[in-house]
Scaffold this active site. Structure first.
Site, PDB file in Angstrom:
ATOM      1  N   HIS A 213      63.851  27.336  63.234  1.00 23.63           N
ATOM      2  CA  HIS A 213      62.548  27.160  63.876  1.00 23.63           C
ATOM      3  C   HIS A 213      61.987  25.777  63.564  1.00 23.63           C
ATOM      4  CE1 HIS A 213      61.533  31.732  64.257  1.00 23.63           C
ATOM      5  NE2 HIS A 213      62.768  31.443  64.649  1.00 23.63           N
TER       6      HIS A 213
ATOM      7  N   GLU B 270      59.143  24.858  62.345  1.00 18.86           N
ATOM      8  CA  GLU B 270      58.518  24.752  61.027  1.00 18.86           C
ATOM      9  C   GLU B 270      59.569  24.587  59.930  1.00 18.86           C
ATOM     10  OE1 GLU B 270      56.047  28.043  63.153  1.00 18.86           O
ATOM     11  OE2 GLU B 270      58.073  27.230  63.257  1.00 18.86           O
TER      12      GLU B 270
ATOM     13  N   CYS C  16      55.727  32.476  62.889  1.00 16.31           N
ATOM     14  CA  CYS C  16      56.222  33.852  62.792  1.00 16.31           C
ATOM     15  C   CYS C  16      56.188  34.276  61.323  1.00 16.31           C
ATOM     16  CB  CYS C  16      57.646  33.939  63.349  1.00 16.31           C
ATOM     17  SG  CYS C  16      58.881  33.109  62.313  1.00 16.31           S
TER      18      CYS C  16
ATOM     19  N   CYS D  54      58.443  32.017  59.100  1.00 17.06           N
ATOM     20  CA  CYS D  54      57.884  30.691  58.837  1.00 17.06           C
ATOM     21  C   CYS D  54      56.626  30.773  57.969  1.00 17.06           C
ATOM     22  CB  CYS D  54      57.619  29.970  60.150  1.00 17.06           C
ATOM     23  SG  CYS D  54      59.147  29.576  61.036  1.00 17.06           S
TER      24      CYS D  54
END
Length: 156
Positions: free
Chosen positions: A66, A68, A96, A99
């Site tokens: 992801h 992040e 999410c 993260c």
């Protein structure tokens, strides 16, 4: 193997959250152009962008890649340590659970995100962030939301 390289960049030390979010949006647009879910993230410390990332889950065939996570790794490498206590994460979509958990372990000071993620956003599950982390939502929410909606409209 480094997939996403960048040089830390000085930025206007009095830049607004909107200015930093625009930088994250540029990365989200790059993800969009690469047929990745368009989420972008930057990490800022003392007016300097020290970490950048965008979603690379398709390219890397890795569900953990992801935006992040990419930005956390880059910022930690720049800082020479795993804690980001004096930093701010700017991300176009609400983190999410994964993260949010990673942000907890970095002890990042601030998280600023654009649009909420009603299906997978961490806020659905209570406060998963570090107790010292402040969270700001809704920065350029319309632009962040439109980019992600446009991506999924094109997929259907």
């Amino acid at each position: 193997m480094k997939i996403y390289n960048f040089e830390p960049a000085d930025f206007d030390p009095v830049a607004t959250d909107e200015a930093y979010m625009r930088e994250a949006l540029k990365l989200a647009q790059k993800a969009f152009e690469e047929d990745e879910i368009p989420i972008g993230a930057i990490i800022v410390s003392q007016g300097k962008i020290i970490g950048k990332g965008y979603n690379l889950t398709e390219r890397l065939n890795d569900v953990t890649a992801h935006a992040e996570m990419q930005a956390f790794t880059a910022a930690s490498n720049y800082m020479g340590g795993k804690y980001l206590k004096d930093c701010t994460l700017y991300v176009t979509v609400e983190p999410c659970v994964m993260c949010a958990g990673a942000s907890y372990w970095t002890q990042i000071a601030n998280i600023v995100y654009g649009t909420t993620d009603e299906k997978r956003g961490a806020s659905r599950y209570g406060n998963l962030y570090h107790p010292k982390t402040t969270v700001t939502s809704g920065v350029l929410a319309g632009e962040c939301s439109e980019l992600i909606k446009s991506f999924f409209r094109n997929k259907r």
